[in-house]
Design an enzyme around this catalytic site. Structure first.
Site, PDB file in Angstrom:
ATOM      1  N   GLY A  64       0.821  -1.209   0.000  1.00  0.00           N
ATOM      2  CA  GLY A  64       0.000   0.000   0.000  1.00  0.00           C
ATOM      3  C   GLY A  64       0.846   1.246   0.000  1.00  0.00           C
ATOM      4  O   GLY A  64       2.058   1.184  -0.204  1.00  0.00           O
ATOM      5  N   ASN A  65       0.203   2.382   0.204  1.00  0.00           N
ATOM      6  CA  ASN A  65       0.938   3.644   0.285  1.00  0.00           C
ATOM      7  C   ASN A  65       0.296   4.544   1.332  1.00  0.00           C
ATOM      8  O   ASN A  65      -0.727   4.210   1.905  1.00  0.00           O
ATOM      9  CB  ASN A  65       1.022   4.309  -1.100  1.00  0.00           C
ATOM     10  N   ARG A  66       0.919   5.695   1.571  1.00  0.00           N
ATOM     11  CA  ARG A  66       0.508   6.553   2.678  1.00  0.00           C
ATOM     12  C   ARG A  66      -0.602   7.543   2.356  1.00  0.00           C
ATOM     13  O   ARG A  66      -0.892   8.423   3.164  1.00  0.00           O
ATOM     14  CB  ARG A  66       1.713   7.347   3.193  1.00  0.00           C
ATOM     15  N   SER A  67      -1.213   7.453   1.196  1.00  0.00           N
ATOM     16  CA  SER A  67      -2.283   8.404   0.896  1.00  0.00           C
ATOM     17  C   SER A  67      -3.460   8.195   1.853  1.00  0.00           C
ATOM     18  O   SER A  67      -3.945   7.079   2.011  1.00  0.00           O
ATOM     19  CB  SER A  67      -2.757   8.233  -0.544  1.00  0.00           C
TER      20      SER A  67
END
Ligand code: C5P
Length: 232
Positions: A29-32
């Site tokens: 995943g990512n930090r958005s």
């Protein structure tokens, strides 16, 4: 009272970050957080638009008064974007789409096979959804005439954030690119943002700083001018 700037317009917005599955329980995943995308949906709604929000993974609730669609991975997001894009006046690609996904998804949870070894995960490229929509417009005039990209950039010795933004705008072929400077504690998961809106038609960039809703209102104002210009 004057007519709201996006009255009668339809706007499709993607928000949040994708999750690329590895096995039934794990993902990349990512930090958005989705805060900026949700703020854009609110601002577009408040400007009178009929908004469809394609939410990937959000840490904040979706706003009231918008049609909500869910997608998880980049491939699902691509399906959802193409399923909803026709007939829209604008597409805002705010979601943080993973550039890569695991080459294969294991059917069952990846196990520790012995005391020491660890698996190597092979990645493959995801499609660039924004670039695909832009190029598909050539053969489909129902796709949105105004496409807005987002770019998180960092400046370095070779160029400023603005230099990289201009190059990306040209490469992606969209009408507007919203550039924000990212760094360790900037932007992601915070409640404020500093942006520059770049225009493919050569109009001078517009900067804005403030809370994500304040910044969203500036983006939507610029978008409205662009849409109204396209159909004037
Ligand atoms: O090239 P970069 O990932 O920086 O571009 C960011 C912009 O492109 C964002 O608007 C994002 O939503 C979109 N994007 C996309 N598909 C990808 C990667 C990014 O539509 N696979």
């Amino acid at each position: 009272l004057s007519e709201p700037t996006l009255a009668g317009r339809r706007v499709l917005i993607t928000a949040g970050g994708t999750r690329e599955p590895l096995d039934p329980v794990r993902f990349l995943g990512n930090r958005s957080s989705g805060r900026q995308g949700v703020a854009l949906a609110q601002a577009a709604r408040d400007a009178g638009a009929q908004v469809t929000l394609i939410a990937t993974h959000l840490e904040v609730p979706a706003p009231h008064g918008v049609a909500l669609v869910h997608a998880s991975s980049a491939l699902e997001l691509r399906e959802a974007v193409f399923a909803h894009a026709e007939g829209q006046d604008a597409l805002i690609m705010n979601a943080a789409v993973a550039d890569f996904r695991p080459a294969s998804i294991e059917g069952s949870k990846i196990k520790k096979r012995d005391e020491h070894s660890a698996p190597v995960i092979e990645l493959v490229r995801n499609p660039d959804i924004l670039a695909e929509v832009v190029s598909a417009r050539g053969a489909n005039d129902r796709l949105p005439p105004v496409v807005v990209g987002f770019a998180a950039e960092t400046g370095d010795e070779q160029g400023t954030v603005l230099d990289y933004g201009k190059a990306k705008l040209a490469r992606k072929g969209c009408e507007l690119l919203v550039v924000n400077e990212v760094g360790a504690n900037l932007t992601f998961g915070t409640d404020s943002n500093t942006i520059q809106v770049l225009f493919a038609d050569g109009k001078p960039a517009v900067s804005a700083a403030g809370s994500k809703i304040e910044v969203a209102r500036v983006v939507i104002e610029q978008l409205a001018a662009e849409i109204n210009g396209h159909t004037a």
